[in-house]
Design an enzyme around this catalytic site. Structure first.
Site, PDB file in Angstrom:
ATOM      1  N   CYS A  29       5.066  -6.015   1.481  1.00 57.80           N
ATOM      2  CA  CYS A  29       5.944  -4.163   1.269  1.00 57.80           C
ATOM      3  C   CYS A  29       4.906  -3.516   3.393  1.00 57.80           C
ATOM      4  O   CYS A  29       5.495  -3.958   3.989  1.00 57.80           O
ATOM      5  CB  CYS A  29       5.211  -4.253   0.014  1.00 57.80           C
ATOM      6  SG  CYS A  29       6.459  -2.640   0.220  1.00 57.80           S
ATOM      7  N   TYR A  30       3.602  -3.335   2.567  1.00 53.61           N
ATOM      8  CA  TYR A  30       3.037  -2.095   3.414  1.00 53.61           C
ATOM      9  C   TYR A  30       3.048  -3.646   4.204  1.00 53.61           C
ATOM     10  O   TYR A  30       3.181  -3.408   5.697  1.00 53.61           O
ATOM     11  CB  TYR A  30       2.236  -1.436   2.727  1.00 53.61           C
ATOM     12  CG  TYR A  30       1.894  -0.944   4.178  1.00 53.61           C
ATOM     13  CD1 TYR A  30       1.546   0.255   4.251  1.00 53.61           C
ATOM     14  CD2 TYR A  30       0.361  -1.523   4.824  1.00 53.61           C
ATOM     15  CE1 TYR A  30       0.816   1.101   5.178  1.00 53.61           C
ATOM     16  CE2 TYR A  30      -0.977  -0.419   5.905  1.00 53.61           C
ATOM     17  CZ  TYR A  30      -0.348   0.548   6.276  1.00 53.61           C
ATOM     18  OH  TYR A  30      -1.085   0.982   7.075  1.00 53.61           O
TER      19      TYR A  30
ATOM     20  N   GLU B 173       4.462 -10.695  -6.746  1.00 53.93           N
ATOM     21  CA  GLU B 173       3.185 -11.270  -7.071  1.00 53.93           C
ATOM     22  C   GLU B 173       3.178 -10.690  -8.722  1.00 53.93           C
ATOM     23  O   GLU B 173       2.928 -11.012  -9.121  1.00 53.93           O
ATOM     24  CB  GLU B 173       1.826 -10.237  -6.793  1.00 53.93           C
ATOM     25  CG  GLU B 173       1.777  -9.134  -6.927  1.00 53.93           C
ATOM     26  CD  GLU B 173       2.816  -8.268  -5.725  1.00 53.93           C
ATOM     27  OE1 GLU B 173       3.095  -9.104  -4.720  1.00 53.93           O
ATOM     28  OE2 GLU B 173       1.908  -7.185  -5.065  1.00 53.93           O
TER      29      GLU B 173
ATOM     30  N   HIS C 148       7.810  -7.159  -3.493  1.00 45.37           N
ATOM     31  CA  HIS C 148       6.667  -8.050  -4.600  1.00 45.37           C
ATOM     32  C   HIS C 148       6.680  -9.341  -4.990  1.00 45.37           C
ATOM     33  O   HIS C 148       6.928  -9.375  -6.232  1.00 45.37           O
ATOM     34  CB  HIS C 148       6.313  -6.891  -5.709  1.00 45.37           C
ATOM     35  CG  HIS C 148       5.631  -5.697  -4.312  1.00 45.37           C
ATOM     36  ND1 HIS C 148       4.371  -5.705  -3.889  1.00 45.37           N
ATOM     37  CD2 HIS C 148       6.691  -4.651  -4.442  1.00 45.37           C
ATOM     38  CE1 HIS C 148       3.976  -4.481  -3.244  1.00 45.37           C
ATOM     39  NE2 HIS C 148       5.571  -3.804  -3.444  1.00 45.37           N
TER      40      HIS C 148
ATOM     41  N   SER D 299     -25.813 -10.051 -23.189  1.00 42.80           N
ATOM     42  CA  SER D 299     -25.716  -9.428 -24.704  1.00 42.80           C
ATOM     43  C   SER D 299     -25.217 -10.420 -25.386  1.00 42.80           C
ATOM     44  O   SER D 299     -24.501  -9.736 -26.821  1.00 42.80           O
ATOM     45  CB  SER D 299     -24.079  -8.547 -23.527  1.00 42.80           C
ATOM     46  OG  SER D 299     -23.208  -9.428 -23.841  1.00 42.80           O
ATOM     47  N   GLY D 300     -25.152 -11.708 -25.825  1.00 48.43           N
ATOM     48  CA  GLY D 300     -24.118 -12.628 -26.786  1.00 48.43           C
ATOM     49  C   GLY D 300     -23.167 -13.191 -26.171  1.00 48.43           C
ATOM     50  O   GLY D 300     -22.753 -13.669 -27.042  1.00 48.43           O
ATOM     51  N   GLY D 301     -22.543 -11.373 -24.919  1.00 47.79           N
ATOM     52  CA  GLY D 301     -21.090 -12.208 -25.083  1.00 47.79           C
ATOM     53  C   GLY D 301     -20.657 -12.779 -24.023  1.00 47.79           C
ATOM     54  O   GLY D 301     -21.874 -13.886 -22.912  1.00 47.79           O
ATOM     55  N   VAL D 302     -19.785 -13.165 -24.012  1.00 49.19           N
ATOM     56  CA  VAL D 302     -19.349 -14.664 -22.650  1.00 49.19           C
ATOM     57  C   VAL D 302     -19.926 -14.364 -21.349  1.00 49.19           C
ATOM     58  O   VAL D 302     -20.522 -15.418 -20.647  1.00 49.19           O
ATOM     59  CB  VAL D 302     -17.939 -14.711 -22.547  1.00 49.19           C
ATOM     60  CG1 VAL D 302     -17.242 -16.020 -22.155  1.00 49.19           C
ATOM     61  CG2 VAL D 302     -17.138 -14.720 -23.985  1.00 49.19           C
ATOM     62  N   ASP D 303     -19.027 -13.195 -21.011  1.00 43.50           N
ATOM     63  CA  ASP D 303     -19.691 -12.598 -19.687  1.00 43.50           C
ATOM     64  C   ASP D 303     -21.574 -13.325 -18.859  1.00 43.50           C
ATOM     65  O   ASP D 303     -21.959 -14.032 -17.671  1.00 43.50           O
ATOM     66  CB  ASP D 303     -19.427 -12.035 -18.648  1.00 43.50           C
ATOM     67  CG  ASP D 303     -17.685 -11.163 -19.631  1.00 43.50           C
ATOM     68  OD1 ASP D 303     -17.103 -12.617 -19.402  1.00 43.50           O
ATOM     69  OD2 ASP D 303     -17.166 -10.653 -19.263  1.00 43.50           O
ATOM     70  N   SER D 304     -22.254 -12.995 -19.841  1.00 41.28           N
ATOM     71  CA  SER D 304     -23.913 -12.274 -19.446  1.00 41.28           C
ATOM     72  C   SER D 304     -24.181 -14.032 -19.518  1.00 41.28           C
ATOM     73  O   SER D 304     -25.159 -14.416 -19.088  1.00 41.28           O
ATOM     74  CB  SER D 304     -24.344 -10.785 -20.105  1.00 41.28           C
ATOM     75  OG  SER D 304     -24.201 -11.554 -21.229  1.00 41.28           O
ATOM     76  N   THR D 305     -23.856 -14.615 -21.018  1.00 35.34           N
ATOM     77  CA  THR D 305     -24.318 -15.592 -21.254  1.00 35.34           C
ATOM     78  C   THR D 305     -23.818 -16.564 -19.924  1.00 35.34           C
ATOM     79  O   THR D 305     -24.185 -17.826 -19.709  1.00 35.34           O
ATOM     80  CB  THR D 305     -23.672 -16.212 -22.315  1.00 35.34           C
ATOM     81  OG1 THR D 305     -23.569 -15.520 -23.734  1.00 35.34           O
ATOM     82  CG2 THR D 305     -24.110 -17.760 -23.118  1.00 35.34           C
TER      83      THR D 305
ATOM     84  N   GLY E 170       1.264  -1.086  -0.064  1.00 34.09           N
ATOM     85  CA  GLY E 170       0.026   0.175  -0.189  1.00 34.09           C
ATOM     86  C   GLY E 170       0.839   1.210  -0.249  1.00 34.09           C
ATOM     87  O   GLY E 170       2.149   0.967   0.707  1.00 34.09           O
TER      88      GLY E 170
ATOM     89  N   LYS F  52     -11.508 -13.183 -16.230  1.00 32.98           N
ATOM     90  CA  LYS F  52     -11.770 -13.769 -17.732  1.00 32.98           C
ATOM     91  C   LYS F  52     -12.267 -14.600 -18.645  1.00 32.98           C
ATOM     92  O   LYS F  52     -12.877 -16.153 -18.630  1.00 32.98           O
ATOM     93  CB  LYS F  52     -11.779 -12.693 -18.930  1.00 32.98           C
ATOM     94  CG  LYS F  52     -12.022 -12.903 -20.246  1.00 32.98           C
ATOM     95  CD  LYS F  52     -13.358 -11.295 -20.432  1.00 32.98           C
ATOM     96  CE  LYS F  52     -14.364 -12.074 -21.646  1.00 32.98           C
ATOM     97  NZ  LYS F  52     -14.885 -10.920 -21.515  1.00 32.98           N
TER      98      LYS F  52
END
Ligand code: XMP
Length: 516
Positions: free
Chosen positions: A86-87, A175, A173, A227-233, A59, A372
């Site tokens: 770190c922090y 990560e 870090h 919407s036909g996209g991956v997420d909403s489907t 942070g 995703k």
């Protein structure tokens, strides 16, 4: 909605570092489920058996500043393994009786550390290794029970730990990719020290999410925008599994979709979701709302608000609905909502930041903790075909944020045609699947050209294509020149009104994927 996980988890307490989401991301890459909690909600972690360990993130603050982010002592009383970064290291050491001081100069960038002694945190990593540092303070004296585990040229305690209690801390870090053995260190912490053997699995995610939605919704009704996209489907499919006919899906044609997309999406969704999708033609409403608006954030808010209005008015006969489901992903939430102030709002993604405050629905966001690639894995487990899952992401406000300046019906048509040629050529040349996301952007300027001996003064289109793992960072795609040449030729020849094509060669950061 936070998805209730019955699987073991490593929690990440966020103290405002720009890298916090990467910690969760890397933990998931080593197969361990991980979620981020703002530091001031640390009490939610207490007494939860499935949380096997906690990472305290970095942070921007100094632990000795007034008002620096702090947590109570309860977390240390739980006896769970902790990793301070770190922090997080400085906070842990200070709370346990160590001392922190300002470094003589801020250390930023690559450094080499030398390990001291043997430690489970550094299993299978070499005695000397490259790490990434970014700090202004450092630990000057360790708490009782801690021993030094690594030092660098400028700091004596680059890593330290109390092996008996399972407390570890690192000044660097792990990560970020520049820390050579960072993944191994996070693997050692989560797998060995937190003793998580099982893999984070889509099956467990699906089962627990479906069960939780079922319990939360009861006999009430859910409205889901698709919407036909991956997420909403994927979101709609999970909810469909949970509550069946209580789910109603609505597809809003906002007039800002790709060429021919509305009909294609409707066809796919009807075939896949096993129940009719209500298609609402709201093209004029959106275009009218956007008339004369050029500010990107205003566009997003208008589109977000219009979506909700359309949902509400189109579905009054089907309701009443108490829940609105959305396919919001983790990165959308991280980038849209600042965690207690320190991280900045970059863009308000319409399905999060742009929602009207008086929503009138309870939100269900079953993918709110996923990245995703994880959504695609879940989708595959749910039997959704790859042709749909591998589609590029497309922003909720659609071409509305790819038309810089005024959004008019004519400009939408212009961009749709250019975009269509671009995507078609990427598919035909086998480039589409190598690219995270591609699209065309219509610029708010005109340039001079010459066609058949005549001067033209027409619009410019920029092509944007990026490679990425999760949309958080991205690089411009190295599309072969001959493909770009074909796209440019075709657009200028086939789309009247465009006389110039540019290719965007910026990475994210410092640019973003969308131009607005
Ligand atoms: P940026 O432009 O922030 O985009 O680098 C990151 C990812 O988010 C998508 N994006 C949006 N998605 N509503 C959405 O649903 C939005 O307002 C929005 N803006 C950007 C973008 O397409 C990329 O995948």
């Amino acid at each position: 909605m936070t998805t209730k996980q019955t699987q073991p988890e490593v929690a990440v307490l966020d103290f405002g570092s720009q890298y916090t989401q990467l910690i969760a991301r890397r933990l998931r890459e080593v197969g361990v489920f991980s979620e981020i909690y703002p530091f001031n909600r640390y009490k939610e972690l207490l007494d939860r058996d499935e949380i096997r360990g906690v990472v305290l993130s970095g942070g921007p603050s100094s632990v000795y500043e007034d008002g620096a982010p702090d947590i109570g002592d309860e977390l240390f009383a739980e006896g769970k393994p902790l990793l301070g970064i770190c922090y997080g290291m400085q906070l842990m050491c200070r709370k346990l009786g160590g001392a922190i001081e300002a470094s003589t100069n801020r250390e930023y960038g690559p450094a080499t550390i030398d390990r001291a002694g043997k430690s489970r945190l550094f299993t299978e990593t070499p005695g000397q290794q490259g790490v990434w540092m970014s700090h202004g303070d450092r630990v000057a004296a360790l708490p009782d029970g801690f021993t030094p585990l690594a030092s660098s040229g400028s700091i004596p305690f680059a890593a330290a730990g109390d092996e008996t209690r399972g407390y570890y801390c690192v000044q660097f870090h792990p990560e970020v990719v520049h820390t050579e053995h960072g993944m191994q260190i996070l693997r050692n912490f989560s797998r060995d020290i937190c003793a998580i053997e099982s893999e984070w699995s889509t099956t467990v995610f699906i089962d627990s999410t479906v069960a939780e939605i079922r319990e939360r919704v009861g006999t009430r009704k859910v409205l889901c925008g698709v919407s036909g996209g991956v997420d909403s489907t994927v979101a709609a499919t999970l909810i469909d599994q949970a509550v069946g006919e209580q789910l109603h899906t609505v597809f809003v044609d906002n007039g800002l979709l790709r060429l021919g997309e509305a009909s294609e999406v409707e066809r796919n969704l009807n075939a896949f979701l096993h129940r009719p999708v209500l298609r609402v033609d709201a093209r004029n409403l959106f275009l009218n709302g956007l008339r004369g608006v050029t500010d990107p954030e205003k566009k997003r808010k208008i589109i977000g608000n219009t979506f909700i209005d359309v949902f509400k008015s189109a579905t009054t006969d089907l309701g009443p609905f108490e829940f609105l489901a959305q396919g919001t992903l983790y990165p959308d939430r991280i980038e849209s909502v600042s965690v207690n102030g320190p991280s900045h709002v970059i863009k308000s993604h319409h399905n999060v930041g742009g929602l009207p405050e008086e929503l009138g629905f309870e939100l269900i966001e079953p993918l709110g903790e996923l990245f995703k690639d994880e959504v695609r894995r879940v989708g595959r487990s749910l039997g959704i075909p790859d042709s749909l899952l591998m589609r590029h992401p497309f922003p909720g406000p659609g071409l509305g944020v790819r038309i810089l300046g005024d959004v008019t019906a004519d400009r939408v048509r212009l961009l749709q045609q250019a975009d269509h040629i671009f995507i078609q050529e990427l598919l035909d040349s086998g480039q589409y699947d190598k690219i995270w996301q591609a699209g065309a952007v219509l610029l708010p300027i005109q340039t001079v050209g010459v066609m058949g001996d005549k001067r033209t003064y027409e619009a410019v289109v920029a092509l944007r294509a990026v490679t990425s793992q999760d949309g958080m960072t991205a690089d411009w795609a190295r599309i072969p020149n001959e493909v770009l040449a074909r796209v440019s030729n075709r657009i200028i020849n086939e789309v009247p009104g465009i006389n110039r094509v540019a290719y965007d060669i910026s990475s994210k950061p410092p640019s973003t994927i969308e131009w607005e």
